[in-house]
Design a protein around this motif. Structure first.
Motif, short mmCIF file in Angstrom:
data_model
loop_
_atom_site.label_atom_id
_atom_site.label_comp_id
_atom_site.label_asym_id
_atom_site.label_seq_id
_atom_site.Cartn_x
_atom_site.Cartn_y
_atom_site.Cartn_z
N SER A 1 0.54 -1.40 0.40
CA SER A 1 -0.17 -0.21 -0.55
C SER A 1 0.34 1.54 -0.27
O SER A 1 1.02 2.33 -0.58
N TRP B 1 -6.11 -0.55 -2.92
CA TRP B 1 -5.60 -0.69 -4.25
C TRP B 1 -6.62 -0.01 -5.30
O TRP B 1 -6.34 0.65 -5.98
N SER C 1 -7.81 -3.95 -10.20
CA SER C 1 -7.25 -3.58 -9.00
C SER C 1 -7.78 -3.87 -7.66
O SER C 1 -6.73 -4.74 -6.92
N ALA D 1 -5.74 -7.30 -5.28
CA ALA D 1 -4.98 -7.27 -4.04
C ALA D 1 -6.20 -8.33 -3.49
O ALA D 1 -5.51 -8.75 -2.48
#
Length: 269
Positions: A83, A146, A182, A186
């Motif tokens: 992150s 994300w 995304s 993640a």
């Protein structure tokens, strides 16, 4: 608020340490304090955390290292490091935003509150189902982070999740193909690594993955419902008004993600 949470859960950590069933558990908690302090200090030095964020991370890390073992520590560090790297690259592209991506205490607790709560459940009730909830909470936080950070780079068309009307990128409650992709990646990453390090069944991967992705969508929905419209909720009995900040929305979403995983594990696995 973050300092109050630090004090409260430090007190709880002391109680858990004193009432630990055996010396091994006590040593694990002590080791957890040292490792959490080491990594949190490193994050502070390298601009990942503010001072308040560092102290909050130490408290959360103590529970993660001390009660979740090295396996959960790996999962939590994977979330945090990835992150920070993503946020750093995203912010560096915008000249109007400070290069510092330090996370404050409330931001840390927004992602870690339910993780700590579920780990306390593991320690008190001696059941591993709450461990799955803790992992799902981390996966939800990762999916949301994300989605937010990566979607900020050339996001393309963005739509409000409540009515799918086109909105400007960065709008609370806005979703895009890039952000959703995304989030999926993640959630899959955290779920996959967790299943590997904990040697869990593939069905648990699916439970955590789905719960985390749904938690991320709920985060967007709450953002559209409350943050976008600047709406608040008045508690009728306490006569207290709740304003939905980004941190509160994140905390609610990670909690829902964790609870969805626990419920699914109870009924479907």
């Amino acid at each position: 608020m973050d300092r109050k949470l630090n004090a409260l859960f430090l007190f709880i950590a002391v109680i858990v340490f004193i009432t630990a069933a055996n010396t091994t558990q006590q040593w694990n908690i002590l080791l957890g304090v040292l490792l959490a302090a080491f990594f949190s200090l490193g994050a502070f030095v390298f601009n990942g955390l503010s001072l308040d964020g560092m102290f909050s991370a130490i408290v959360i890390g103590t529970f993660a290292f001390g009660l979740g073992g090295w396996e959960l520590a790996v999962v939590l560090l994977l979330f945090f490091i990835s992150s920070v790297v993503i946020s750093d690259r995203s912010k560096s592209r915008d000249q109007n935003i400070s290069q510092s991506v330090r996370r404050g205490g409330l931001q840390v607790w927004a992602n870690g509150f339910w993780v700590v709560l579920f780990l306390i459940g593991v320690a008190i009730l001696n059941t591993q189902i709450f461990l799955i909830g803790a992992i799902a909470a981390i996966a939800t936080a990762a999916a949301d982070t994300w989605a937010t950070e990566l979607a900020s780079r050339n996001p393309g068309s963005t739509y409000l999740i409540t009515n799918f009307k086109k909105v400007n990128p960065g709008t609370d409650g806005g979703v895009s193909v890039k952000g959703t992709t995304s989030a999926i990646f993640a959630a899959a990453m955290i779920s996959g690594v967790s299943v590997y390090v904990f040697s869990l069944h593939f069905s648990v991967f699916l439970i955590i993955f789905v719960a985390a992705f749904l938690g991320c969508l709920i985060d967007s929905y709450l953002g559209a419902l409350f943050q976008q419209n600047k709406r608040s909720v008045m508690l009728p009995v306490l006569n207290f008004e709740i304003n939905f900040s980004n941190n509160l929305v994140n905390a609610i979403a990670t909690g829902i993600g964790g609870l969805l995983a626990i419920t699914s594990k109870m009924f479907f696995a």
